[in-house]
Scaffold this motif. Structure first.
Motif, PDB file in Angstrom:
ATOM      1  N   PRO A   1       8.891   5.139  -0.810  1.00 16.33           N
ATOM      2  CA  PRO A   1       7.916   4.296  -1.534  1.00 16.33           C
ATOM      3  C   PRO A   1       6.836   3.719  -0.621  1.00 16.33           C
ATOM      4  CG  PRO A   1      10.127   3.854  -2.319  1.00 16.33           C
ATOM      5  CD  PRO A   1      10.277   4.764  -1.126  1.00 16.33           C
ATOM      6  N   ASP A   2       7.196   3.347   0.620  1.00 11.96           N
ATOM      7  CA  ASP A   2       6.196   2.808   1.553  1.00 11.96           C
ATOM      8  C   ASP A   2       5.111   3.845   1.841  1.00 11.96           C
ATOM      9  OD1 ASP A   2       7.396   0.342   1.776  1.00 11.96           O
ATOM     10  OD2 ASP A   2       8.486   0.846   3.608  1.00 11.96           O
ATOM     11  N   ILE A   3       5.516   5.081   2.047  1.00 15.16           N
ATOM     12  CA  ILE A   3       4.555   6.158   2.323  1.00 15.16           C
ATOM     13  C   ILE A   3       3.678   6.391   1.089  1.00 15.16           C
ATOM     14  CG2 ILE A   3       4.302   8.627   2.828  1.00 15.16           C
ATOM     15  CD1 ILE A   3       5.238   6.974   5.238  1.00 15.16           C
ATOM     16  N   LYS A   4       4.297   6.413  -0.072  1.00 14.67           N
ATOM     17  CA  LYS A   4       3.527   6.622  -1.306  1.00 14.67           C
ATOM     18  C   LYS A   4       2.497   5.514  -1.510  1.00 14.67           C
ATOM     19  CE  LYS A   4       7.087   9.387  -3.473  1.00 14.67           C
ATOM     20  NZ  LYS A   4       8.124   9.482  -4.487  1.00 14.67           N
ATOM     21  N   ARG A   5       2.881   4.275  -1.207  1.00 14.78           N
ATOM     22  CA  ARG A   5       1.933   3.154  -1.317  1.00 14.78           C
ATOM     23  C   ARG A   5       0.782   3.322  -0.321  1.00 14.78           C
ATOM     24  NH1 ARG A   5       6.509   0.250  -2.309  1.00 14.78           N
ATOM     25  NH2 ARG A   5       6.813  -0.348  -0.138  1.00 14.78           N
ATOM     26  N   TRP A   6       1.118   3.712   0.893  1.00 12.40           N
ATOM     27  CA  TRP A   6       0.092   3.910   1.918  1.00 12.40           C
ATOM     28  C   TRP A   6      -0.884   4.996   1.481  1.00 12.40           C
ATOM     29  CZ3 TRP A   6      -2.006   7.590   5.033  1.00 12.40           C
ATOM     30  CH2 TRP A   6      -2.794   7.134   6.100  1.00 12.40           C
ATOM     31  N   LEU A   7      -0.354   6.077   0.935  1.00 12.60           N
ATOM     32  CA  LEU A   7      -1.227   7.167   0.486  1.00 12.60           C
ATOM     33  C   LEU A   7      -2.148   6.721  -0.650  1.00 12.60           C
ATOM     34  CD1 LEU A   7       1.302  10.114   0.663  1.00 12.60           C
ATOM     35  CD2 LEU A   7      -0.773   9.849   2.056  1.00 12.60           C
TER      36      LEU A   7
ATOM     37  N   ALA B   1      -3.336   3.787  -0.998  1.00 16.29           N
ATOM     38  CA  ALA B   1      -4.346   2.938  -0.373  1.00 16.29           C
ATOM     39  C   ALA B   1      -5.316   3.732   0.503  1.00 16.29           C
ATOM     40  CB  ALA B   1      -3.665   1.852   0.463  1.00 16.29           C
ATOM     41  N   HIS B   2      -4.964   4.977   0.836  1.00 14.50           N
ATOM     42  CA  HIS B   2      -5.790   5.832   1.701  1.00 14.50           C
ATOM     43  C   HIS B   2      -5.977   7.198   1.015  1.00 14.50           C
ATOM     44  CE1 HIS B   2      -3.914   2.853   4.376  1.00 14.50           C
ATOM     45  NE2 HIS B   2      -5.075   2.905   5.017  1.00 14.50           N
ATOM     46  N   PRO B   3      -6.775   7.246  -0.049  1.00 13.92           N
ATOM     47  CA  PRO B   3      -6.842   8.451  -0.877  1.00 13.92           C
ATOM     48  C   PRO B   3      -7.440   9.685  -0.198  1.00 13.92           C
ATOM     49  CG  PRO B   3      -8.467   6.840  -1.600  1.00 13.92           C
ATOM     50  CD  PRO B   3      -7.607   6.174  -0.568  1.00 13.92           C
ATOM     51  N   ARG B   4      -8.059   9.529   0.949  1.00 14.36           N
ATOM     52  CA  ARG B   4      -8.602  10.727   1.592  1.00 14.36           C
ATOM     53  C   ARG B   4      -7.512  11.582   2.239  1.00 14.36           C
ATOM     54  NH1 ARG B   4     -10.676  11.103   7.052  1.00 14.36           N
ATOM     55  NH2 ARG B   4      -9.697   9.549   8.351  1.00 14.36           N
ATOM     56  N   PHE B   5      -6.292  11.027   2.363  1.00 16.81           N
ATOM     57  CA  PHE B   5      -5.181  11.769   2.949  1.00 16.81           C
ATOM     58  C   PHE B   5      -4.352  12.428   1.862  1.00 16.81           C
ATOM     59  CE2 PHE B   5      -6.254   8.657   6.177  1.00 16.81           C
ATOM     60  CZ  PHE B   5      -6.252   9.429   7.321  1.00 16.81           C
ATOM     61  N   HIS B   6      -3.976  13.668   2.086  1.00 15.74           N
ATOM     62  CA  HIS B   6      -3.125  14.417   1.156  1.00 15.74           C
ATOM     63  C   HIS B   6      -2.004  15.046   1.962  1.00 15.74           C
ATOM     64  CE1 HIS B   6      -6.078  14.032  -2.053  1.00 15.74           C
ATOM     65  NE2 HIS B   6      -6.974  14.228  -1.119  1.00 15.74           N
TER      66      HIS B   6
END
Length: 105
Positions: free
Chosen positions: A12-18, A20-25
């Motif tokens: 969940p922490d990684i999913k939240r970070w992603l 918040a940072h939509p340019r990363f996939h």
């Protein structure tokens, strides 16, 4: 980012970070295909050529050997060179998939 399928990459922490940072996939390498991950390939090289051949009588000796390996690798880098074409690799994967699907399990 290209990652292996390790569970820590999907928390969940990684999913939240992603979010918040939509340019990363995230793009995951296939399960049981660690050879595609060159970091894992490098650690396999360290293991095969240094750690399995060494005798380490202490943690300090092990650490010295690893540091010496790193220093040598950095001084004389040896890039990994793919020796098969993408088609050869995909053919091998397809043959493996056929073999395991016909195994009767």
């Amino acid at each position: 980012m290209i990652l292996d399928n390790y569970a820590t990459h999907k928390t969940p922490d990684i999913k939240r970070w992603l979010l918040a940072h939509p340019r990363f996939h995230l793009h995951f390498t296939p399960t049981s295909a660690s050879w595609l991950n060159l970091v894992e390939r490098w650690f396999a090289e360290l293991t095969q050529k240094k750690l399995k051949r060494g005798v380490h009588r202490s943690v300090q000796a092990l650490e010295r050997d690893i540091r010496a390996w790193l220093a040598d690798w950095n001084e004389h880098p040896r890039p990994f060179v793919w020796t098969k074409t993408a088609d050869e690799i995909l053919d091998k994967v397809a043959a493996y998939c056929r073999r395991i699907s016909d195994s009767g399990h």
